[in-house]
Design an enzyme around this catalytic site. Structure first.
Site, PDB file in Angstrom:
ATOM      1  N   GLU A  45       0.855  -1.190   0.000  1.00  0.00           N
ATOM      2  CA  GLU A  45       0.000   0.000   0.000  1.00  0.00           C
ATOM      3  C   GLU A  45       0.892   1.241   0.000  1.00  0.00           C
ATOM      4  OE1 GLU A  45      -2.908   0.269   3.256  1.00  0.00           O
ATOM      5  OE2 GLU A  45      -2.767   2.455   3.175  1.00  0.00           O
ATOM      6  N   ARG A  49       0.467  10.397   0.689  1.00  0.00           N
ATOM      7  CA  ARG A  49       0.828  11.398   1.708  1.00  0.00           C
ATOM      8  C   ARG A  49       2.009  12.240   1.275  1.00  0.00           C
ATOM      9  NH1 ARG A  49       0.460   7.413   7.032  1.00  0.00           N
ATOM     10  NH2 ARG A  49      -1.451   6.421   6.324  1.00  0.00           N
ATOM     11  N   LYS A 133     -10.797  -2.135   5.954  1.00  0.00           N
ATOM     12  CA  LYS A 133      -9.610  -1.858   6.763  1.00  0.00           C
ATOM     13  C   LYS A 133     -10.120  -1.459   8.150  1.00  0.00           C
ATOM     14  CE  LYS A 133      -5.683   1.394   7.005  1.00  0.00           C
ATOM     15  NZ  LYS A 133      -4.553   1.895   6.204  1.00  0.00           N
TER      16      LYS A 133
END
Ligand code: 3PG
Length: 214
Positions: A45, A49, A133
């Site tokens: 993943e 950011r 998640k």
């Protein structure tokens, strides 16, 4: 939705750990993905950011076809098209607003939306999501929370992430509603900055060998 869910089910069963990485320099992402795949962790993943994130996703999608690259920290509707165009295989969110969840349910690629409560999980299930998640896992109830929801939410499975490390991972992995866990410990920022892929390979191999607690 069914085909996307089945594709995601395949991805989350590929390995016990999904490394969560924040990439500062997209050039490092290919070496990183190769190190992870080689050590037995094909799913990664890459979080949105940093300015380099989309380029990193695109680089891995193109240069490391054995890797399954997910786009993480997707927070807004406009990012859905961007990560699909970059070649992400699936989308991960830390949490999911009602509006974002609706848009995500229409995405071209599978989505593992984030939740931290039973009500959030139920709202996502209403939209057809079955693999979620659980974030931030360790401070939202950890493995006991996941065990508690097995009864009321039997169709859902979870990839807990947030505060998990090699010592706590086996307890999560022993639960039938947890196909894998996520975490940043496999590719520490420091090792990435230094280009220490030998260290990352070592951590990834240990993560790939993690088994459920008995
Ligand atoms: C995430 O976005 O999933 C978190 O940043 C995971 O972080 P941690 O594994 O360091 O808690």
């Amino acid at each position: 939705m069914k085909a996307k869910t089945e594709a995601l089910r395949t991805y989350v069963r590929l390995a016990p750990v999904i490394p969560v990485v924040t990439i500062e320099d997209a050039r490092a992402s290919i070496d990183l993905a190769q190190a992870l795949v080689g050590a037995g962790l094909p799913v990664v993943e890459i979080t949105l950011r940093t300015p380099a994130a989309l380029d990193a996703i695109a680089a891995v999608a193109k240069a490391v076809p054995e890797a399954v690259v997910a786009a993480g920290t997707v927070l807004s509707e406009s990012q859905i098209g961007e990560v699909v165009d970059a070649g992400a295989k699936f989308i991960v969110t830390p949490g999911t607003s009602t509006r974002l969840a609706e848009r995500l349910s229409e995405a071209e690629i599978p989505v593992m939306p984030g939740c931290a409560t039973v009500s959030e999980a139920m709202a996502l299930a209403e939209l057809g999501f079955e693999i979620l998640k659980f974030f931030p896992a360790s401070v939202s109830g950890g493995a006991p929370w996941l065990k508690s929801v097995q009864g009321p939410l039997p169709k859902l499975s979870f990839c807990p992430t947030g505060g998990i490390d090699p010592s706590s991972a086996p307890a999560y992995l022993s639960l039938t509603n947890v196909p894998c866990v996520g975490g940043t410990w496999v590719a520490p920022a420091e090792a990435l900055r230094k280009g220490d892929f030998a260290r990352i390979r070592e951590l990834a191999a240990a993560a790939a060998a993690l088994r459920p607690a008995t």
